[in-house]
Scaffold this motif. Structure first.
Motif, short mmCIF file in Angstrom:
data_model
loop_
_atom_site.label_atom_id
_atom_site.label_comp_id
_atom_site.label_asym_id
_atom_site.label_seq_id
_atom_site.Cartn_x
_atom_site.Cartn_y
_atom_site.Cartn_z
N VAL A 132 0.84 -1.20 0.00
CA VAL A 132 0.00 0.00 0.00
C VAL A 132 0.87 1.25 0.00
O VAL A 132 0.61 2.19 -0.75
N ILE A 163 -5.58 -2.63 7.38
CA ILE A 163 -6.33 -1.81 6.42
C ILE A 163 -6.79 -0.48 7.02
O ILE A 163 -6.59 0.57 6.43
N ARG A 177 -2.95 7.19 4.90
CA ARG A 177 -2.94 7.66 3.52
C ARG A 177 -4.02 8.70 3.21
O ARG A 177 -4.12 9.18 2.07
N ILE A 216 -8.14 3.73 0.97
CA ILE A 216 -7.54 2.40 1.00
C ILE A 216 -8.63 1.43 1.45
O ILE A 216 -9.21 1.59 2.52
N SER A 269 -7.40 6.09 -4.98
CA SER A 269 -8.11 4.91 -4.50
C SER A 269 -7.24 3.68 -4.74
O SER A 269 -6.86 3.40 -5.86
N VAL A 270 -6.95 2.97 -3.66
CA VAL A 270 -6.21 1.71 -3.75
C VAL A 270 -7.10 0.63 -3.17
O VAL A 270 -7.59 0.75 -2.04
N ASP A 277 -6.39 9.97 0.49
CA ASP A 277 -6.54 8.84 -0.43
C ASP A 277 -7.37 7.77 0.26
O ASP A 277 -7.45 7.70 1.48
N ALA A 310 -5.51 3.25 5.93
CA ALA A 310 -6.46 4.23 5.39
C ALA A 310 -6.29 5.58 6.09
O ALA A 310 -6.32 6.63 5.45
N THR A 335 -13.59 4.26 2.84
CA THR A 335 -12.17 3.98 3.05
C THR A 335 -12.01 3.15 4.32
O THR A 335 -12.83 3.22 5.24
N LEU A 379 -6.83 -3.18 -2.26
CA LEU A 379 -5.91 -4.29 -2.05
C LEU A 379 -6.70 -5.59 -2.15
O LEU A 379 -7.69 -5.76 -1.44
#
Length: 91
Positions: A15, A43, A50, A55, A22-23, A53, A47, A83, A25
Motif C-alpha cells: 500500500v 487496512i 494515507r 484504501i 483509490s487503492v 486517499d 487508510a 475507506t 488491495l
C-alpha cells in the motif's frame, strides 16, 4: 487502482508503495490465520495514514469467482466516501 497481495507479501509495504486516490488491495487466499489477521488489521490504520486517499480491501475466499472479485474491486474503487473497509468474496 487494484493491488494484489499474495501470501508472503507485506500488505503495508504494498500500500505504501502505491500511489493513487483509490487503492483496493486484493488479499489472495493462502495466508495462515495469523498472517491473514495481521493483513486485515492493517487496512484501517493504512487508510488513516494515507488520507485523503482511500484504501480498501477485498479478501478472496474459497470458491470466489474472478467476476465477483472484480465487481467488489470496482464497487470499492467507485465509492468516493468509503475507506478502510474490507469486503470478503466467496467465503
Amino acid at each position: 487502482m487494484r493491488v494484489d497481495a499474495h501470501p508472503g507479501d507485506d500488505v503495508a509495504g504494498l500500500v505504501r508503495g502505491t500511489r493513487g486516490e483509490s487503492v483496493v488491495l486484493v488479499i489472495q487466499s493462502g495466508r495462515d490465520d495469523l498472517a491473514q489477521a495481521l493483513a486485515l488489521a492493517a487496512i484501517g490504520p493504512l487508510a488513516v495514514e494515507r488520507a485523503p486517499d482511500r484504501i480498501n480491501a477485498v479478501v478472496v475466499g474459497e470458491g470466489a469467482g474472478a467476476a465477483a472479485v472484480e465487481a467488489a474491486v470496482a464497487f470499492l474503487d467507485a465509492a468516493p466516501s468509503t475507506t478502510g473497509q474490507v469486503l470478503a468474496v466467496g467465503t
